[in-house]
Design a protein around this motif. Structure first.
Motif, PDB file in Angstrom:
ATOM      1  N   LEU A   1       0.823  -1.213   0.000  1.00 17.47           N
ATOM      2  CA  LEU A   1       0.000   0.000   0.000  1.00 17.47           C
ATOM      3  C   LEU A   1       0.853   1.258   0.000  1.00 17.47           C
ATOM      4  N   THR A   2       1.953   1.235   0.705  1.00 13.76           N
ATOM      5  CA  THR A   2       2.785   2.437   0.825  1.00 13.76           C
ATOM      6  C   THR A   2       3.991   2.430  -0.120  1.00 13.76           C
TER       7      THR A   2
ATOM      8  N   GLU B   1      -0.927  13.866  -7.274  1.00 14.00           N
ATOM      9  CA  GLU B   1      -1.278  12.625  -7.964  1.00 14.00           C
ATOM     10  C   GLU B   1      -2.147  12.945  -9.170  1.00 14.00           C
ATOM     11  N   ASN B   2      -1.854  12.297 -10.282  1.00 11.95           N
ATOM     12  CA  ASN B   2      -2.728  12.356 -11.449  1.00 11.95           C
ATOM     13  C   ASN B   2      -3.657  11.153 -11.379  1.00 11.95           C
TER      14      ASN B   2
ATOM     15  N   TRP C   1       1.747   1.877  -7.313  1.00  6.97           N
ATOM     16  CA  TRP C   1       0.323   2.225  -7.289  1.00  6.97           C
ATOM     17  C   TRP C   1      -0.359   1.973  -8.630  1.00  6.97           C
ATOM     18  N   GLY C   2       0.339   2.156  -9.716  1.00  6.57           N
ATOM     19  CA  GLY C   2      -0.242   1.927 -11.035  1.00  6.57           C
ATOM     20  C   GLY C   2      -0.611   0.476 -11.276  1.00  6.57           C
TER      21      GLY C   2
ATOM     22  N   ALA D   1      -6.948   1.610  -9.305  1.00  5.10           N
ATOM     23  CA  ALA D   1      -7.693   1.762 -10.554  1.00  5.10           C
ATOM     24  C   ALA D   1      -7.855   3.205 -11.018  1.00  5.10           C
ATOM     25  N   THR D   2      -7.720   4.178 -10.125  1.00  2.00           N
ATOM     26  CA  THR D   2      -7.879   5.582 -10.526  1.00  2.00           C
ATOM     27  C   THR D   2      -6.555   6.293 -10.738  1.00  2.00           C
TER      28      THR D   2
END
Length: 142
Positions: free
Chosen positions: A21-22, A53-54, A27-28, A32-33
């Motif tokens: 998680l960290t 964050e994009n 993260w990609g 999902a967002t």
């Protein structure tokens, strides 16, 4: 306002889930967002840390300026963000260890004038994205 939540029981220890998680470089692979961190994730994982964050939600790209609200390693990661069109966001990841499994609950909230126009659709889309994200997160650590 649009409130969203999702929960998943993951077949991994809280330490393993927390590490994934960290790990902002991954993260990609599960979120999902998430589409990118223009300047990388937070330099330090502590309350007050800031990062950009994009994201993409409901097909629309957005850049969010996040501030870490709370960080309790292995337990809680909470953020507050400011997005486009006056949208404010909060996200809270809570981990509950249960032996060698971990229940991960995510709660989020979207507020602002633009949210009231599309609250129902935003709630549905964000909830689906959270559920997908937790399934993918579980797949990475199991």
């Amino acid at each position: 306002m649009a409130e969203v939540s999702a929960q998943e029981r993951i077949e991994a220890s809280a330490e393993k889930v927390w590490a994934q998680l960290t790990d902002f470089t991954s993260w990609g692979r599960w979120n999902a967002t998430h589409t990118g961190f223009p300047e990388g994730g937070p330099a330090t994982l502590e309350a007050g840390a800031v990062y950009q964050e994009n994201m993409k939600l409901m097909g629309f790209p957005a850049e969010v300026a996040w501030t870490v609200e709370a960080c309790e390693p292995g337990r809680v990661f909470a953020t507050r963000g400011k997005g486009p069109m006056g949208v404010n966001l909060t996200m809270r990841y809570a981990l509950t260890p249960e032996g060698e499994t971990t229940t991960v609950r995510v709660d989020g909230e979207f507020t602002g004038p633009a949210v009231s126009l599309m609250a129902g659709k935003l709630r549905d889309s964000a909830t689906a994205a959270l559920n997908e994200s937790l399934r993918k997160l579980g797949g990475l650590v199991a």
